[in-house]
Scaffold this motif. Structure first.
Motif, short mmCIF file in Angstrom:
data_model
loop_
_atom_site.label_atom_id
_atom_site.label_comp_id
_atom_site.label_asym_id
_atom_site.label_seq_id
_atom_site.Cartn_x
_atom_site.Cartn_y
_atom_site.Cartn_z
N ILE A 129 43.46 74.24 -11.09
CA ILE A 129 43.79 75.54 -11.70
C ILE A 129 43.13 76.67 -10.92
O ILE A 129 43.70 77.77 -10.78
N ILE A 130 41.94 76.40 -10.36
CA ILE A 130 41.27 77.40 -9.52
C ILE A 130 42.09 77.68 -8.27
O ILE A 130 42.20 78.83 -7.81
N LEU A 131 42.69 76.63 -7.69
CA LEU A 131 43.56 76.82 -6.53
C LEU A 131 44.75 77.70 -6.90
O LEU A 131 45.09 78.63 -6.16
N VAL A 132 45.38 77.42 -8.03
CA VAL A 132 46.53 78.21 -8.46
C VAL A 132 46.13 79.66 -8.66
O VAL A 132 46.84 80.58 -8.24
N TYR A 133 44.98 79.89 -9.30
CA TYR A 133 44.51 81.25 -9.52
C TYR A 133 44.22 81.95 -8.19
O TYR A 133 44.54 83.13 -8.01
N GLY A 134 43.63 81.21 -7.25
CA GLY A 134 43.37 81.78 -5.92
C GLY A 134 44.66 82.15 -5.21
O GLY A 134 44.74 83.21 -4.56
N VAL A 135 45.69 81.32 -5.34
CA VAL A 135 47.00 81.63 -4.74
C VAL A 135 47.58 82.88 -5.38
O VAL A 135 48.14 83.75 -4.69
N ILE A 136 47.47 82.99 -6.69
CA ILE A 136 48.00 84.16 -7.40
C ILE A 136 47.31 85.43 -6.91
O ILE A 136 47.97 86.43 -6.58
N LYS A 137 46.01 85.40 -6.82
CA LYS A 137 45.27 86.60 -6.43
C LYS A 137 45.51 86.99 -4.98
O LYS A 137 45.66 88.17 -4.67
N ILE A 138 45.56 85.99 -4.10
CA ILE A 138 45.78 86.35 -2.69
C ILE A 138 47.23 86.79 -2.49
O ILE A 138 47.52 87.60 -1.61
N GLY A 139 48.14 86.26 -3.31
CA GLY A 139 49.52 86.73 -3.26
C GLY A 139 49.65 88.18 -3.66
O GLY A 139 50.46 88.92 -3.10
N GLU A 140 48.83 88.61 -4.63
CA GLU A 140 48.83 90.02 -5.04
C GLU A 140 48.47 90.94 -3.87
O GLU A 140 49.00 92.04 -3.75
N THR A 141 47.58 90.46 -3.02
CA THR A 141 47.07 91.30 -1.94
C THR A 141 47.99 91.31 -0.72
O THR A 141 48.23 92.37 -0.12
#
Length: 539
Positions: A129-141
């Protein structure tokens, strides 16, 4: 057709606020659920000795007092990760006791039960889930379009390297890489001091979870020094803030183990393990070791060597090695070569023109540092290639040159991981996984950029990779039976090393020459040309 492409591009643009809603995006949710379901199907599959390693760490942290965590040697799989990971295992053990208390007994070596296996497999999936959250946040940027964001989600969450290493072989790389992506996201926002400091906290925590990420630390140091400390005009106060963060995290991490520090560091940096791992990682040392083996055979045939001892580096064992013909590298030599190979990227990041610098330059420098450490580091694990591949996913969806390198690097890097799944019954699975991911990544990225991304010889190289796996898993045994048992592993490592080395050189060439072309710029130019041609047509 061209007008439709431009129209789709316009409609595809969306703002960062819209991306934040992607937690509830139906497509992303489907990707995550589908990936989780697939991981659940892998629960009964083979697992490596790393399963016992982590079970033993659960037992150590649950059964022993803190002062004995890094001293216990009842098992050969001693605790050799930084303290934060030891605490991670401790918290898992507090839940594990409700699944199977027997797995937490220090004397139950090589213990495996259905409940223990289910628990440990489940913890890896939940940690993702941490990986998914990291993907979401870096995708925002970094993602400027919805399609880029969803492709990034697919390439990262379904990354075949993580599926192999974490959910079959068994490790916890996914959530660690998720923290890496989070830290990249935060430090990329150089105009927001609070974000920068959060990024420094995330990365400091990451280093204290797994110290291998120290190899990409130089990119963080240069980026924060040049584009946060110096640029801001508050050099000393900002250096003090960053230094305080690192110091506080170190104290929290190592403070409880201050009486064990010599033992802790000897576990973290075991230089007696030898230059190469159990089988050679696909790096420069694989090519170097292969050259030494070839020359030793040639020298012997020519009568220049009277006798050669059994080649320890082809025994699949972890041990100190001595080369027969070529000079034997030492840890200090590999350190110097590794750091020297990073200097051009770091210098370029430090001296880049302020008007041209973007967070992409930082990510590319980080990727080059990760690749350089993989290429020349001491006792490199084959799975360390993921440190470069996962961040490269982010840029592969926004720039065609990054996409080109990603296709080759991920194909070669993942193929180099496949021998980890050595049981014969896993041959169809590993061939299918690698081939499907390789094909989908190539098709999706080629479609996104509306252009063939690879040169003909690059496609040829990538196309041969599945046959390398087929030879390693099936063909070698049919031809040689039990003879030359290490040849397929050596051949796989060296062939994949050619691709990884090529990507390292190509990416350096692109980075230093600033030869990247943003896909949005490309599409805008296409749009302008289409509009101009249409005006001429109507005239």
């Amino acid at each position: 057709m061209k007008m439709e492409i431009v129209k789709d591009y316009k409609n595809d643009n969306f703002h960062k606020d819209e991306i934040r809603k992607s937690w509830f995006d139906a497509t992303l949710l489907r990707i995550f659920i589908l990936a989780t379901c697939f991981k659940m199907l892998l629960i009964p599959t083979y697992h490596s000795t790393d399963f016992e390693v982590h079970r033993n760490w659960l037992a150590i942290t649950f059964s022993l007092p803190i002062k004995e965590w890094y001293l216990s040697n009842k098992s050969q799989w001693t605790l050799d990760y930084p303290p934060f990971f030891a605490w991670f295992e401790y918290f898992l053990s507090q839940v594990a006791v409700y699944f199977d208390p027997e797995m937490l007994k220090i004397d139950n070596l090589n213990y495996t039960s259905p409940n223990a296996k289910l628990f440990q497999r489940a913890t890896v999936m939940i940690a993702d889930i941490i990986l998914v959250y990291g993907v979401i946040k870096i995708g925002e940027t970094f993602c400027k379009s919805r399609s880029s964001y969803l492709i990034l989600s697919f390439l990262s969450i379904f990354n075949v390297g993580l599926l192999i290493v974490d959910h079959i072989h068994f490790q916890y790389n996914g959530f660690l890489l998720g923290i890496l992506l989070l830290s990249i996201t935060k430090v990329a926002e150089v105009d927001k001091e609070s974000s920068i400091l959060q990024g420094a906290v995330w990365f400091s925590m990451l280093l204290n979870l797994k110290h291998i990420y120290i190899y990409v630390a130089p990119a963080y140091v240069i980026w924060l020094l040049r584009w946060y400390c110096i640029k801001g005009g508050k050099f000393f106060s900002r250096i003090l803030k960053l230094g305080s963060i690192v110091l506080i995290v170190l104290i929290l991490s190592f403070g409880p183990f201050v009486s064990q520090l010599p033992q802790v560091f000897s576990r973290l940096f075991p230089f007696k393990r030898g230059l190469v791992h159990a089988y050679w990682a696909a790096n420069a040392w694989a090519l170097y070791t292969g050259a030494d083996k070839f020359l030793s055979v040639l020298w012997k045939q020519l009568g220049w060597l009277q006798a050669t001892r059994t080649a320890s580096m082809t025994g699949g064992l972890v041990q100190e090695d001595i080369f027969t013909v070529l000079p034997t590298p030492t840890p200090i030599v590999t350190f110097v070569v590794t750091f020297a190979s990073m200097i051009p990227a770091l210098w370029s990041l430090f001296t880049k023109n302020e008007a041209k610098i973007t967070p992409k330059h930082f990510v590319r420098c980080l990727i080059l540092c990760g690749l350089s450490s993989f290429m020349f580091g001491w006792h490199v694990h084959e799975k360390a290639i993921l440190t470069a591949i996962l961040p490269l996913c982010t840029l592969a969806v926004v720039d065609k040159q990054d996409a080109r390198v990603f296709i080759i690097l991920s194909s070669a890097g993942h193929t180099g991981l496949l021998p980890l799944l050595y049981p014969t019954e896993l041959t169809p699975l590993k061939l299918l996984l690698s081939l499907v991911y390789m094909m989908l990544a190539g098709i999706i990225l080629t479609h996104k950029f509306h252009n063939s991304l690879l040169k003909k010889y690059e496609w040829l190289y990538v196309g041969i990779l599945p046959f390398v796996t087929f030879y390693e898993s099936v063909l070698h045994k049919l031809i040689f039976t039990d003879r030359l048992p290490f040849l397929p592993l050596a051949f796989t490592s060296m062939y994949c090393a050619i691709g990884v080395t090529y990507c390292w050189l190509l990416y350096y060439y692109m980075y230093l020459g600033d030869r990247f072309q943003n896909d949005i710029t490309m599409y805008k130019k296409k749009e302008e040309n289409i509009i101009k041609s249409k005006k001429k047509h109507y005239k």
